[in-house]
Design a protein around this motif. Structure first.
Motif, PDB file in Angstrom:
ATOM      1  N   ASP A 253       0.845  -1.188   0.000  1.00 52.36           N
ATOM      2  CA  ASP A 253       0.000   0.000   0.000  1.00 52.36           C
ATOM      3  C   ASP A 253       0.892   1.254   0.000  1.00 52.36           C
ATOM      4  O   ASP A 253       1.796   1.393   0.829  1.00 52.36           O
ATOM      5  N   VAL A 254       0.602   2.149  -0.903  1.00 47.57           N
ATOM      6  CA  VAL A 254       1.403   3.360  -1.054  1.00 47.57           C
ATOM      7  C   VAL A 254       1.311   4.242   0.181  1.00 47.57           C
ATOM      8  O   VAL A 254       2.312   4.816   0.634  1.00 47.57           O
ATOM      9  N   ASP A 255       0.134   4.356   0.756  1.00 47.76           N
ATOM     10  CA  ASP A 255      -0.039   5.211   1.931  1.00 47.76           C
ATOM     11  C   ASP A 255       0.770   4.722   3.125  1.00 47.76           C
ATOM     12  O   ASP A 255       1.389   5.517   3.842  1.00 47.76           O
ATOM     13  N   SER A 256       0.801   3.421   3.335  1.00 53.40           N
ATOM     14  CA  SER A 256       1.566   2.895   4.459  1.00 53.40           C
ATOM     15  C   SER A 256       3.069   3.076   4.224  1.00 53.40           C
ATOM     16  O   SER A 256       3.820   3.372   5.158  1.00 53.40           O
ATOM     17  N   GLU A 257       3.515   2.931   2.964  1.00 57.47           N
ATOM     18  CA  GLU A 257       4.924   3.175   2.652  1.00 57.47           C
ATOM     19  C   GLU A 257       5.284   4.640   2.874  1.00 57.47           C
ATOM     20  O   GLU A 257       6.351   4.951   3.425  1.00 57.47           O
ATOM     21  N   ALA A 258       4.409   5.539   2.450  1.00 54.54           N
ATOM     22  CA  ALA A 258       4.663   6.974   2.648  1.00 54.54           C
ATOM     23  C   ALA A 258       4.709   7.310   4.132  1.00 54.54           C
ATOM     24  O   ALA A 258       5.570   8.073   4.579  1.00 54.54           O
ATOM     25  N   ASN A 259       3.798   6.746   4.902  1.00 58.15           N
ATOM     26  CA  ASN A 259       3.796   6.992   6.345  1.00 58.15           C
ATOM     27  C   ASN A 259       5.056   6.458   7.009  1.00 58.15           C
ATOM     28  O   ASN A 259       5.612   7.084   7.916  1.00 58.15           O
TER      29      ASN A 259
ATOM     30  N   LEU B  18       7.796   8.937   6.282  1.00 63.14           N
ATOM     31  CA  LEU B  18       7.622  10.144   7.097  1.00 63.14           C
ATOM     32  C   LEU B  18       8.015   9.902   8.556  1.00 63.14           C
ATOM     33  O   LEU B  18       8.614  10.762   9.202  1.00 63.14           O
ATOM     34  N   GLU B  19       7.702   8.740   9.076  1.00 66.22           N
ATOM     35  CA  GLU B  19       8.059   8.427  10.460  1.00 66.22           C
ATOM     36  C   GLU B  19       9.569   8.242  10.622  1.00 66.22           C
ATOM     37  O   GLU B  19      10.113   8.497  11.692  1.00 66.22           O
ATOM     38  N   ALA B  20      10.254   7.809   9.552  1.00 65.07           N
ATOM     39  CA  ALA B  20      11.698   7.614   9.617  1.00 65.07           C
ATOM     40  C   ALA B  20      12.469   8.934   9.577  1.00 65.07           C
ATOM     41  O   ALA B  20      13.628   8.996   9.980  1.00 65.07           O
ATOM     42  N   LEU B  21      11.823   9.993   9.083  1.00 63.75           N
ATOM     43  CA  LEU B  21      12.489  11.301   9.019  1.00 63.75           C
ATOM     44  C   LEU B  21      12.668  11.871  10.425  1.00 63.75           C
ATOM     45  O   LEU B  21      11.843  11.652  11.305  1.00 63.75           O
TER      46      LEU B  21
END
Length: 107
Positions: free
Chosen positions: A1-7, A10-13
């Protein structure tokens, strides 16, 4: 899922508070350094894919990058020459006629 990958990205930043005092330092671009060209090639190919234009390999990107500086220098020289021509017009114009050149962009 693209949204979970994007999240996950973002959390890794790092959080903004963790970046206090962080400073970026510019680096000099050199088309002969492979890491620089790999980055430029990747970025240009992503842009090419976005606009549905053909991508290029690193060798072709290096050749294109080598032509950018001469193109900028040529453009700068051209504009400087045109500005000098305008300056010559003003220097050779009697003082009373200079008002024609003031606010030249107004109708």
């Amino acid at each position: 899922d693209v949204d979970s990958e994007a999240n996950a990205i973002l959390e890794a930043l790092p959080k903004p508070s963790e970046l206090a005092g962080f400073q970026l330092r510019p680096i000099e671009f050199d088309k002969d350094i492979d890491d620089h060209m790999l980055f430029v090639t990747a970025c240009s190919n992503l842009r090419a894919l976005n606009y549905q234009i053909p991508t290029e390999d690193t060798h072709r990107s290096r050749a294109i990058a080598g032509k950018i500086i001469p193109a900028i220098a040529t453009t700068t020289a051209l504009v400087t020459g045109l500005v000098c021509l305008e300056m010559y017009k003003m220097i050779g114009t009697p003082r009373k006629e200079l008002s024609k050149y003031f606010q030249g962009t107004r109708s």
